[in-house]
Design a protein around this motif. Structure first.
Motif, PDB file in Angstrom:
ATOM      1  N   LYS A   1      34.957  54.436  31.628  1.00  0.00           N
ATOM      2  CA  LYS A   1      35.976  54.250  32.393  1.00  0.00           C
ATOM      3  C   LYS A   1      35.247  54.537  33.465  1.00  0.00           C
ATOM      4  O   LYS A   1      35.623  54.535  35.115  1.00  0.00           O
ATOM      5  CB  LYS A   1      36.444  56.361  32.267  1.00  0.00           C
ATOM      6  N   VAL A   2      34.017  55.555  33.607  1.00  0.00           N
ATOM      7  CA  VAL A   2      32.626  54.931  34.747  1.00  0.00           C
ATOM      8  C   VAL A   2      32.792  53.578  34.548  1.00  0.00           C
ATOM      9  O   VAL A   2      32.332  53.439  36.114  1.00  0.00           O
ATOM     10  CB  VAL A   2      31.430  55.567  34.121  1.00  0.00           C
ATOM     11  N   ILE A   3      32.454  53.113  34.395  1.00  0.00           N
ATOM     12  CA  ILE A   3      32.595  51.095  34.261  1.00  0.00           C
ATOM     13  C   ILE A   3      33.443  50.876  34.986  1.00  0.00           C
ATOM     14  O   ILE A   3      33.310  49.927  36.596  1.00  0.00           O
ATOM     15  CB  ILE A   3      32.123  50.391  33.197  1.00  0.00           C
ATOM     16  N   ALA A   4      34.770  51.175  34.590  1.00  0.00           N
ATOM     17  CA  ALA A   4      35.229  50.741  35.502  1.00  0.00           C
ATOM     18  C   ALA A   4      35.639  51.019  37.190  1.00  0.00           C
ATOM     19  O   ALA A   4      36.664  50.741  37.629  1.00  0.00           O
ATOM     20  CB  ALA A   4      37.312  51.233  34.746  1.00  0.00           C
ATOM     21  N   LEU A   5      35.295  52.454  37.654  1.00  0.00           N
ATOM     22  CA  LEU A   5      35.412  53.167  38.262  1.00  0.00           C
ATOM     23  C   LEU A   5      34.930  52.044  39.297  1.00  0.00           C
ATOM     24  O   LEU A   5      34.186  51.523  40.178  1.00  0.00           O
ATOM     25  CB  LEU A   5      34.425  54.549  37.944  1.00  0.00           C
ATOM     26  N   GLU A   6      33.485  52.275  38.955  1.00  0.00           N
ATOM     27  CA  GLU A   6      32.269  51.217  39.147  1.00  0.00           C
ATOM     28  C   GLU A   6      32.988  49.808  39.991  1.00  0.00           C
ATOM     29  O   GLU A   6      32.756  49.417  40.697  1.00  0.00           O
ATOM     30  CB  GLU A   6      30.708  50.784  38.746  1.00  0.00           C
ATOM     31  N   ASP A   7      33.709  49.076  38.930  1.00  0.00           N
ATOM     32  CA  ASP A   7      34.191  48.070  39.404  1.00  0.00           C
ATOM     33  C   ASP A   7      35.490  48.237  39.880  1.00  0.00           C
ATOM     34  O   ASP A   7      35.601  46.912  40.935  1.00  0.00           O
ATOM     35  CB  ASP A   7      34.937  47.491  38.133  1.00  0.00           C
ATOM     36  N   GLU A   8      36.263  48.730  40.131  1.00  0.00           N
ATOM     37  CA  GLU A   8      37.417  48.865  41.052  1.00  0.00           C
ATOM     38  C   GLU A   8      36.669  49.588  42.340  1.00  0.00           C
ATOM     39  O   GLU A   8      36.759  49.287  43.554  1.00  0.00           O
ATOM     40  CB  GLU A   8      38.101  50.310  40.287  1.00  0.00           C
ATOM     41  N   LEU A   9      36.156  49.640  41.907  1.00  0.00           N
ATOM     42  CA  LEU A   9      34.953  50.181  43.599  1.00  0.00           C
ATOM     43  C   LEU A   9      34.746  49.227  44.694  1.00  0.00           C
ATOM     44  O   LEU A   9      34.556  49.225  45.311  1.00  0.00           O
ATOM     45  CB  LEU A   9      33.735  51.777  43.496  1.00  0.00           C
ATOM     46  N   VAL A  10      33.211  48.098  43.850  1.00  0.00           N
ATOM     47  CA  VAL A  10      33.246  46.766  43.803  1.00  0.00           C
ATOM     48  C   VAL A  10      34.547  46.146  44.741  1.00  0.00           C
ATOM     49  O   VAL A  10      34.827  45.682  45.263  1.00  0.00           O
ATOM     50  CB  VAL A  10      32.577  46.385  42.336  1.00  0.00           C
ATOM     51  N   SER A  11      35.393  46.060  43.693  1.00  0.00           N
ATOM     52  CA  SER A  11      36.381  45.669  44.676  1.00  0.00           C
ATOM     53  C   SER A  11      37.388  45.861  45.398  1.00  0.00           C
ATOM     54  O   SER A  11      37.933  45.488  46.507  1.00  0.00           O
ATOM     55  CB  SER A  11      37.497  45.064  43.092  1.00  0.00           C
ATOM     56  N   THR A  12      37.703  47.269  44.840  1.00  0.00           N
ATOM     57  CA  THR A  12      39.107  47.565  45.950  1.00  0.00           C
ATOM     58  C   THR A  12      38.570  49.186  46.782  1.00  0.00           C
ATOM     59  O   THR A  12      39.065  50.099  47.583  1.00  0.00           O
ATOM     60  CB  THR A  12      39.566  48.473  45.456  1.00  0.00           C
ATOM     61  N   MET A  13      36.689  48.444  46.678  1.00  0.00           N
ATOM     62  CA  MET A  13      36.269  50.307  47.867  1.00  0.00           C
ATOM     63  C   MET A  13      36.991  51.266  47.451  1.00  0.00           C
ATOM     64  O   MET A  13      36.770  51.303  46.047  1.00  0.00           O
ATOM     65  CB  MET A  13      36.865  49.354  48.913  1.00  0.00           C
ATOM     66  N   SER A  14      37.509  51.929  47.940  1.00  0.00           N
ATOM     67  CA  SER A  14      38.002  53.257  47.650  1.00  0.00           C
ATOM     68  C   SER A  14      39.249  53.873  47.742  1.00  0.00           C
ATOM     69  O   SER A  14      39.357  54.668  48.672  1.00  0.00           O
ATOM     70  CB  SER A  14      37.367  54.935  48.492  1.00  0.00           C
ATOM     71  N   SER A  15      40.024  52.842  47.284  1.00  0.00           N
ATOM     72  CA  SER A  15      41.513  52.299  47.910  1.00  0.00           C
ATOM     73  C   SER A  15      42.559  53.622  47.202  1.00  0.00           C
ATOM     74  O   SER A  15      41.959  53.826  45.836  1.00  0.00           O
ATOM     75  CB  SER A  15      42.259  51.544  47.935  1.00  0.00           C
ATOM     76  N   SER A  16      43.886  54.156  47.352  1.00  0.00           N
ATOM     77  CA  SER A  16      43.597  55.350  46.910  1.00  0.00           C
ATOM     78  C   SER A  16      44.944  54.465  46.254  1.00  0.00           C
ATOM     79  O   SER A  16      45.994  55.197  45.461  1.00  0.00           O
ATOM     80  CB  SER A  16      44.100  56.403  47.595  1.00  0.00           C
ATOM     81  N   LEU A  17      45.187  54.046  46.616  1.00  0.00           N
ATOM     82  CA  LEU A  17      46.719  53.346  46.203  1.00  0.00           C
ATOM     83  C   LEU A  17      46.866  51.861  46.246  1.00  0.00           C
ATOM     84  O   LEU A  17      46.610  50.988  47.697  1.00  0.00           O
ATOM     85  CB  LEU A  17      48.054  54.159  47.514  1.00  0.00           C
ATOM     86  N   LYS A  18      47.447  50.926  45.183  1.00  0.00           N
ATOM     87  CA  LYS A  18      47.817  50.416  44.582  1.00  0.00           C
ATOM     88  C   LYS A  18      49.529  49.394  44.933  1.00  0.00           C
ATOM     89  O   LYS A  18      50.356  50.110  43.693  1.00  0.00           O
ATOM     90  CB  LYS A  18      46.546  49.488  43.483  1.00  0.00           C
ATOM     91  N   ILE A  19      49.692  48.330  45.471  1.00  0.00           N
ATOM     92  CA  ILE A  19      50.630  48.166  45.566  1.00  0.00           C
ATOM     93  C   ILE A  19      50.519  46.368  45.436  1.00  0.00           C
ATOM     94  O   ILE A  19      50.410  46.000  46.111  1.00  0.00           O
ATOM     95  CB  ILE A  19      51.757  47.663  46.788  1.00  0.00           C
ATOM     96  N   ALA A  20      52.009  45.660  44.520  1.00  0.00           N
ATOM     97  CA  ALA A  20      52.088  44.477  44.004  1.00  0.00           C
ATOM     98  C   ALA A  20      53.033  44.067  44.916  1.00  0.00           C
ATOM     99  O   ALA A  20      53.948  45.123  44.597  1.00  0.00           O
ATOM    100  CB  ALA A  20      51.670  44.311  42.770  1.00  0.00           C
ATOM    101  N   VAL A  21      52.726  42.912  45.449  1.00  0.00           N
ATOM    102  CA  VAL A  21      53.535  42.492  46.416  1.00  0.00           C
ATOM    103  C   VAL A  21      53.936  41.196  45.546  1.00  0.00           C
ATOM    104  O   VAL A  21      53.666  40.480  44.840  1.00  0.00           O
ATOM    105  CB  VAL A  21      53.143  42.325  47.461  1.00  0.00           C
ATOM    106  N   ALA A  22      55.820  41.219  44.494  1.00  0.00           N
ATOM    107  CA  ALA A  22      55.767  39.716  43.640  1.00  0.00           C
ATOM    108  C   ALA A  22      57.224  39.263  44.514  1.00  0.00           C
ATOM    109  O   ALA A  22      57.828  40.101  44.893  1.00  0.00           O
ATOM    110  CB  ALA A  22      55.637  41.134  42.304  1.00  0.00           C
ATOM    111  N   GLY A  23      57.356  38.951  42.851  1.00  0.00           N
ATOM    112  CA  GLY A  23      58.160  37.751  43.682  1.00  0.00           C
ATOM    113  C   GLY A  23      58.950  36.255  43.141  1.00  0.00           C
ATOM    114  O   GLY A  23      57.343  35.835  42.841  1.00  0.00           O
TER     115      GLY A  23
END
Length: 673
Positions: free
Chosen positions: A84-106
């Motif tokens: 969980k900590v590793i995932a937090l670290e990776d996500e922080l590197v990738s998405t900074m501290s975003s609180s909401l991820k929205i997929a734009v698909a189609g």
């Protein structure tokens, strides 16, 4: 055939020429290969592990040794927390501290990139071509900070983030031109975007690959899109309004993620009139009502045009309100830290709750055993007392009373002997007296009786000698054997009682151990969350500092086209065209970029100008065009190249023979003779 016989062609025949050339340098295969090499070998320029090291140390050096002594519901608790900590670290590197991820698909050409270009205000950064080429998931991290520039990074196959420039995005869209498919060495692209609207702050949009609705077509892109949607908190599903209402395949895709808030958005609204758009939305609402449960129904169904900036829905709304509704429904208003610390706390609370249940079970078992244990203890004591009484009775019969009886028999014989002896003495005295005085009339009868008594006594003695009895040693052994049998019969009751005692003690010890575990987990729960918070705050500071450093990086140190040509640096030469090169701009010597490339004798650069439709007849400040310059420099191969590209240059140029005679080098060298 002389030069005068060459037919005029080119501009007179309708050929289009360019005065300003703008080209993506990665269309060149070698430049694209260099980029691939850079992507594959580079390492992440931001390392957050040191920030989270206190958390890793707490998990591995303290919690793991302490918890190894206990039986956990989840034997992988420490590993799960660790990841969980590793995932937090990776996500922080990738998405900074975003609180909401929205997929734009189609599907292909659904207007996803155009929508994101508009929402985030990044112009035409995301490619909007309609060609169905493979792309990678693109993450746009929105930060409300209008003064910052874009920062683009790509995650390679080693999960390392590599700094890229904006040309890479267009290169991926049009990779077929260079025949080097850069998308194949990238897992995703991360773009840090400075947005103008406050409501977008802290949101990460994921631009997913488009795919063909036809079954079996571009399955890899379809799987990438599904994977991205599953990892996001909400879905913006884009449909080209010209394709009509939502398709069955679209609905099937949305059902895979129907547990998330879904917004269906028809793009390119300007292609239809409002009435047609209204009908499409109403038809979509009816179809969704049939396909989705009430609680899974799309959050909104609307249409939008990036051209007219017009938004239409069956109710008044704005993108700001839609985003807020998505945040509320998804429950993703919490920060990245809150989400991951909450997940870790849940892992520990699951263990605490399981231990509390075990404590209840142990206590219930203990209470159940209390009465049973007391009953068996009483029963055992009764049996023990009964056996003790029985052993006492046996001892009395076999040992104590038997010895007393034997003693009495011996005393009786002694008494008989003494009585007989006394009686004999009495008779002897009587006989003596009779002899003296003659008192007894018949002394012989007395003598006979005396003899008879002696005979009977002797018979009694003889019969005593044949009497059967057991000696004390034998009787003692027999008694001990009987006692052993009694003890053995008691042991089975003792064993049952011991089992009750052991189970009872196990319940007490089990409860005590679980209470210790609850206390330990409670301590580590708060300690781990506090340590994670401190580490996260340090990591956020490191990310912000890194972002500031990236803002200072000059993407191109030297964009001077003339310097690139002089240095024979084809890579830098191509880079100059990323922002566009004006062919009418001349250097201090009066040369244009084209004539300077000719003057430098760089065939490859001259060929580049030709293939990109440069105006070959354009004169520089010296008054010469490309062919004239080549003739003056005696570059036969370049002359042939230019004439083959546009034979009309011969007629638009000064006499080439005359120009060829203007050998400035001969004049210059003559001064030294």
């Amino acid at each position: 055939m002389g030069l005068d016989a060459i037919k005029r062609k080119g501009a007179a025949m309708g050929k289009q020429t360019a005065q300003i050339i703008k080209v993506n340098k990665y269309e060149n295969p070698q430049m694209a290969l260099n980029l691939i090499s850079h992507i594959c070998t580079a390492s992440t320029d931001l390392e957050l592990t040191p920030c989270f090291q206190p958390v890793y140390d707490l998990l591995n050096k303290q919690m793991k040794p302490d918890l190894d002594n206990y039986d956990l519901l989840n034997s992988d608790l420490i590993d799960d927390c660790f990841w969980k900590v590793i995932a937090l670290e990776d996500e922080l590197v990738s998405t900074m501290s975003s609180s909401l991820k929205i997929a734009v698909a189609g599907g292909y050409s659904a207007g996803k990139s155009s929508l994101l270009n508009y929402l985030t205000g990044i112009g035409d950064l995301l490619p909007t071509g309609v060609e169905p080429v493979s792309v990678v998931n693109t993450y746009l991290n929105c930060v409300f900070s209008p003064n910052k520039r874009l920062v683009i990074r790509g995650e390679n196959l080693k999960d390392e983030l590599v700094l890229l420039n904006d040309e890479v995005l267009a290169c991926i869209q049009h990779s077929s031109k260079s025949k080097t498919y850069i998308a194949n060495v990238l897992k995703k692209i991360v773009i840090d975007v400075s947005v103008r609207d406050k409501y977008l702050d802290g949101i990460t949009f994921v631009d997913t690959p488009g795919y063909n609705n036809a079954v079996g077509q571009n399955e890899s892109d379809r799987e990438k899109a599904i994977e991205a949607m599953e990892k996001c908190d909400a879905i913006f599903w884009c449909i080209d309004v010209e394709s009509g209402t939502i398709t069955k395949n679209d609905l099937e895709m949305l059902k895979k993620v129907q547990d998330k808030p879904i917004v269906i958005l028809y793009t390119k609204m300007d292609k239809k009139d409002v009435g047609a758009v209204r009908k499409i939305i109403q038809d979509t609402e009816k179809l969704c009502a049939k396909e989705f449960n009430k609680d899974k129904f799309p959050l909104a169904i609307l249409s939008f045009s990036c051209v007219t900036r017009q938004l239409y829905a069956t109710f008044n709304t704005t993108f700001s309100q839609i985003i807020q509704a998505v945040k509320t429904k998804s429950g993703s208003t919490m920060s990245l830290l809150s989400r991951y610390s909450g997940e870790i706390e849940r892992l520990l609370m699951d263990e605490i709750n399981a231990s509390n249940e075990m404590i209840k079970d142990y206590e219930a078992k203990r209470l159940e055993l209390v009465n049973d244990k007391q009953e068996w203890r009483k029963y055992y004591q009764d049996k023990k007392d009964e056996n003790s009484a029985s052993k006492g009775a046996v001892e009395e019969v076999i040992l104590s009373n038997y010895n007393e009886i034997m003693g009495c028999a011996d005393k009786r014989m002694d008494y008989f002997q003494k009585a007989l002896e006394g009686w004999g003495e009495a008779l002897d005295r009587e006989a003596e007296w009779a002899d003296k005085v003659g008192f007894f009339s018949d002394a012989s009868d007395l003598s006979r009786r005396y003899s008879s008594a002696i005979d009977k006594f002797n018979k009694l003695c003889n019969s005593q000698a044949n009497y059967q009895y057991y000696d004390e040693e034998f009787r003692t052994e027999l008694y001990n054997e009987i006692c052993t049998l009694y003890d053995d019969s008691l042991d089975k009751y003792k064993d049952v009682l011991k089992e009750f005692e052991d189970v009872y003690q196990t319940s007490i010890e089990g409860r005590k151990k679980e209470e210790e575990l609850v206390k330990l987990l409670g301590k580590y729960r708060f300690q781990l969350v506090a340590t994670l918070k401190d580490s996260y705050n340090r990591a956020v500071k490191a990310v912000k500092q890194h972002q500031e450093e990236l803002q200072q990086i000059e993407r191109e140190q030297d964009m001077n086209i003339f310097s690139a040509i002089s240095g024979d640096d084809y890579g830098r030469f191509l880079s100059c065209f990323s922002q566009g090169v004006d062919l009418s701009v001349c250097n201090n010597g009066g040369f244009s970029p084209l004539t300077w490339a000719v003057r430098s004798g760089n065939n490859e650069m001259v060929k580049f100008f030709i293939t990109h439709d440069a105006d070959l007849s354009m004169k520089d400040k010296r008054g010469y065009n490309a062919l004239e310059t080549a003739a003056m420099c005696h570059y036969q191969d370049i002359c042939e190249m230019l004439i083959e590209a546009d034979r009309s240059l011969v007629y638009e140029s000064q006499p080439l023979v005359k120009l060829a005679g203007m050998n400035t080098f001969t004049k210059w060298i003559a001064q030294y003779q």
